[in-house]
Enzyme design. Structure first.
Site, PDB file in Angstrom:
ATOM      1  N   ARG A 116      -6.049   0.677  -5.727  1.00 12.79           N
ATOM      2  CA  ARG A 116      -4.727   1.389  -5.560  1.00 12.79           C
ATOM      3  C   ARG A 116      -4.359   2.399  -6.398  1.00 12.79           C
ATOM      4  NH1 ARG A 116      -1.949  -1.922  -1.720  1.00 12.79           N
ATOM      5  NH2 ARG A 116      -2.406  -4.212  -1.908  1.00 12.79           N
TER       6      ARG A 116
ATOM      7  N   ASP B 250      -3.695   1.734  11.147  1.00  9.17           N
ATOM      8  CA  ASP B 250      -5.182   1.534  11.350  1.00  9.17           C
ATOM      9  C   ASP B 250      -5.307   0.657  12.780  1.00  9.17           C
ATOM     10  OD1 ASP B 250      -7.711   0.475  11.093  1.00  9.17           O
ATOM     11  OD2 ASP B 250      -7.213  -0.064   8.993  1.00  9.17           O
TER      12      ASP B 250
ATOM     13  N   LYS C 193      -5.769   6.425  11.461  1.00  9.03           N
ATOM     14  CA  LYS C 193      -7.185   6.112  11.767  1.00  9.03           C
ATOM     15  C   LYS C 193      -7.438   5.632  13.344  1.00  9.03           C
ATOM     16  CE  LYS C 193      -9.561   3.684   8.859  1.00  9.03           C
ATOM     17  NZ  LYS C 193     -10.110   2.445   7.964  1.00  9.03           N
TER      18      LYS C 193
ATOM     19  N   GLU D 259       4.723   4.833   6.220  1.00  4.81           N
ATOM     20  CA  GLU D 259       3.621   3.916   6.298  1.00  4.81           C
ATOM     21  C   GLU D 259       2.205   4.497   5.411  1.00  4.81           C
ATOM     22  OE1 GLU D 259       2.247   0.849   6.104  1.00  4.81           O
ATOM     23  OE2 GLU D 259       2.077   0.382   8.294  1.00  4.81           O
TER      24      GLU D 259
ATOM     25  N   GLY E 276       0.776  -1.050  -0.169  1.00  3.64           N
ATOM     26  CA  GLY E 276       0.137   0.036  -0.103  1.00  3.64           C
ATOM     27  C   GLY E 276       0.886   1.428   0.126  1.00  3.64           C
TER      28      GLY E 276
END
Length: 180
Positions: A165, A101, A129, A97, A43
């Protein structure tokens, strides 16, 4: 693909501005220190590429690949699929990063890299988050782009089952897409 997006949470322009802000801060802190930027695949790839192109001090890059996700939720079991290819002992290391999460993955990577005895180890995350943080995870990123609500987000490297993505923004995925 875009019809699956409920709303655009962070625009392409907002991301570009934030990347510049974060890179400026990292350039100041690491001037003359030859840091190693570590990306946690997959990611982070887009954020990572945009960030390192804005770094104006000599630096190195490396990647790790770990996994703790299955579909929309973290399994809690972190597996290293690809380790670093350079020795970070005595080096200044910055973990880049995409999203902080539940905290399982980042907490694992941080402790794992700390065990390799870097001179310093800091975290720069595009998204944070905090509502999803698991109990007991107390790690606080040194640099944070955006604090976001507890929504399922995709785009700018973030995916749902390897899709989305390539969106240039961060969007909220419609629940009917991932709940089926």
């Amino acid at each position: 693909m875009e019809k699956s997006i409920k709303e655009i949470l962070i625009t392409e322009e907002q991301i570009r501005q934030k990347v510049e802000e974060l890179a400026d801060a990292l350039n100041k802190e690491y001037a003359g220190k030859n840091p190693i930027f570590v990306g946690v695949l997959k990611g982070v790839v887009i954020f990572f590429a945009d960030m390192v192109r804005k770094i104006n001090t000599p630096c190195e890059i490396d990647f790790m690949c770990i996994s703790s996700y299955g579909g929309t939720s973290s399994t809690g079991n972190v597996v290293v699929k690809k380790d670093l290819s350079v020795d970070i002992k005595g080096r200044h290391v910055v973990i880049l990063e995409d999203i902080y999460d539940t905290g399982n993955s980042l907490d694992f990577v941080y402790k794992y890299l700390l065990g390799k005895e870097p001179a310093s180890l800091k975290i720069c995350t595009l998204l944070d988050k905090p509502e999803r943080r698991k109990p007991g995870i107390t790690l606080v990123p040194d640099y944070t782009g955006f604090v976001i609500p507890n929504e399922f987000v995709v785009g700018y490297g973030l995916d749902f089952n390897e899709h989305y993505r390539n969106l240039p923004y961060i969007g909220v995925l419609k629940p009917e897409v991932y709940q089926n």
